[in-house]
Design a protein around this motif. Structure first.
Motif, short mmCIF file in Angstrom:
data_model
loop_
_atom_site.label_atom_id
_atom_site.label_comp_id
_atom_site.label_asym_id
_atom_site.label_seq_id
_atom_site.Cartn_x
_atom_site.Cartn_y
_atom_site.Cartn_z
N LEU A 7 -27.32 -24.93 -72.30
CA LEU A 7 -28.20 -23.79 -72.57
C LEU A 7 -29.27 -23.65 -71.49
CD1 LEU A 7 -28.77 -24.08 -76.43
CD2 LEU A 7 -27.16 -22.61 -75.20
N LYS A 8 -29.46 -22.41 -71.02
CA LYS A 8 -30.49 -22.10 -70.03
C LYS A 8 -30.72 -20.59 -70.04
CE LYS A 8 -27.10 -21.73 -66.39
NZ LYS A 8 -26.49 -22.31 -65.26
N LYS A 9 -31.80 -20.19 -69.42
CA LYS A 9 -32.13 -18.77 -69.35
C LYS A 9 -31.05 -18.03 -68.57
CE LYS A 9 -35.82 -15.65 -67.96
NZ LYS A 9 -37.14 -15.53 -67.37
N GLY A 10 -30.61 -16.88 -69.12
CA GLY A 10 -29.60 -16.07 -68.46
C GLY A 10 -28.17 -16.37 -68.90
N LEU A 11 -27.95 -17.44 -69.68
CA LEU A 11 -26.61 -17.79 -70.14
C LEU A 11 -26.15 -16.77 -71.19
CD1 LEU A 11 -24.44 -20.05 -69.86
CD2 LEU A 11 -25.40 -21.02 -71.93
N LYS A 12 -24.90 -16.36 -71.10
CA LYS A 12 -24.35 -15.37 -72.03
C LYS A 12 -23.42 -16.06 -73.03
CE LYS A 12 -24.77 -11.76 -68.58
NZ LYS A 12 -25.36 -12.47 -67.47
N LEU A 13 -23.69 -15.86 -74.33
CA LEU A 13 -22.96 -16.51 -75.40
C LEU A 13 -22.43 -15.49 -76.40
CD1 LEU A 13 -25.79 -19.00 -76.39
CD2 LEU A 13 -23.90 -19.53 -74.90
N MET A 14 -21.40 -15.89 -77.16
CA MET A 14 -20.93 -15.09 -78.28
C MET A 14 -21.57 -15.65 -79.55
SD MET A 14 -18.88 -12.69 -77.32
CE MET A 14 -17.86 -12.23 -78.68
N ILE A 15 -22.28 -14.80 -80.28
CA ILE A 15 -22.88 -15.19 -81.57
C ILE A 15 -22.51 -14.10 -82.57
CG2 ILE A 15 -25.02 -15.63 -82.82
CD1 ILE A 15 -26.20 -16.60 -80.15
N ASP A 16 -21.90 -14.48 -83.66
CA ASP A 16 -21.46 -13.55 -84.70
C ASP A 16 -20.58 -12.44 -84.14
OD1 ASP A 16 -22.98 -15.05 -86.52
OD2 ASP A 16 -24.76 -13.80 -86.17
N GLY A 17 -19.74 -12.76 -83.18
CA GLY A 17 -18.79 -11.81 -82.62
C GLY A 17 -19.36 -10.82 -81.62
N GLU A 18 -20.62 -10.98 -81.21
CA GLU A 18 -21.23 -10.07 -80.23
C GLU A 18 -21.84 -10.87 -79.09
OE1 GLU A 18 -24.03 -7.63 -82.43
OE2 GLU A 18 -22.46 -6.12 -82.74
N PRO A 19 -21.85 -10.30 -77.87
CA PRO A 19 -22.42 -11.02 -76.73
C PRO A 19 -23.95 -11.02 -76.78
CG PRO A 19 -21.68 -8.85 -76.03
CD PRO A 19 -21.28 -9.01 -77.47
N HIS A 20 -24.53 -12.16 -76.46
CA HIS A 20 -25.98 -12.33 -76.42
C HIS A 20 -26.35 -13.04 -75.13
CE1 HIS A 20 -25.38 -11.66 -80.70
NE2 HIS A 20 -26.66 -11.41 -80.81
N VAL A 21 -27.55 -12.79 -74.63
CA VAL A 21 -28.04 -13.47 -73.44
C VAL A 21 -29.33 -14.19 -73.81
CG1 VAL A 21 -29.28 -11.45 -72.57
CG2 VAL A 21 -28.58 -13.23 -70.97
N ILE A 22 -29.51 -15.40 -73.27
CA ILE A 22 -30.73 -16.17 -73.51
C ILE A 22 -31.80 -15.64 -72.57
CG2 ILE A 22 -31.81 -18.45 -73.42
CD1 ILE A 22 -29.05 -19.65 -74.05
N VAL A 23 -32.91 -15.12 -73.14
CA VAL A 23 -33.99 -14.58 -72.30
C VAL A 23 -35.16 -15.55 -72.18
CG1 VAL A 23 -33.41 -12.17 -72.67
CG2 VAL A 23 -34.94 -13.29 -74.26
N GLN A 24 -35.23 -16.51 -73.11
CA GLN A 24 -36.27 -17.54 -73.03
C GLN A 24 -35.70 -18.81 -73.64
OE1 GLN A 24 -39.89 -16.13 -74.75
NE2 GLN A 24 -41.06 -17.92 -74.17
#
Length: 187
Positions: A7-24
């Protein structure tokens, strides 16, 4: 699969079937117990922000996103239309999805489109774009209270502050990251 250590800022993950990006991102290791990974995530489709805390040992699915080089064609009642130059496939994006980036689109401009399941969810513009000023108030000599800047509107409808010497029909360069005037462009 990603683990908590990835995990780090800017990493893109799938959560609950939708793409999310870590902003902090924040890592905490309490005196005893498992390490905590506090993340602020942004949904890449809806734009909503939320906080989540994860414990070490959890795993995450990488977001299945695709970025393609495309060409902006035109705007119609359905949205903004882009075409892939390799296979001529077209993608339409709404004004809400584009946000303020729509003001910097010029016909035949090459951009990068971020796709999720074939749907456009983001756009990367070139850093600079040249646009023609369509409306600029004449500068009044002695008006120094404004700091030698005046409002102007460019051909796409975007309004910004420009130096006093910029007049109507002048071609200017705008930084698409900040939306600010950069320089006049010689024709």
């Amino acid at each position: 699969m990603y683990s908590c250590a990835d995990l780090k800022k800017g990493l893109k993950l799938m959560i609950d079937g939708e793409p999310h990006v870590i902003v902090q991102f924040d890592f905490t290791k309490p005196g005893k117990g498992q390490a905590l990974y506090k993340c602020k995530l942004r949904n890449m489709i809806t734009g909503s922000l939320f906080d989540r805390t994860y414990r070490s040992g959890e795993s995450f699915e990488p977001a299945s996103l695709e970025e393609r080089e495309m060409q902006y064609l035109y705007q119609d009642e359905t949205g903004y239309v882009f075409m892939d130059n390799r296979n001529f496939e077209q993608v339409t994006m709404s004004a809400d999805t584009l946000g303020d980036d729509k003001y910097f689109l010029v016909d035949n401009m090459e951009v990068k489109i971020l796709l999720f399941n074939g749907q456009g969810i983001g756009i990367t513009l070139p850093n600079f774009v040249n646009l023609r000023v369509t409306q600029a108030d004449p500068w009044v000599k002695g008006d120094t209270a404004a700091g030698n800047n005046k409002p102007a509107t460019v051909e796409t409808g975007y309004s910004l502050q420009v130096p006093s010497f910029v007049e109507q029909d002048t071609l200017i360069q705008i930084d698409t990251r900040t939306g600010e005037y950069v320089t006049r462009v010689k024709e």
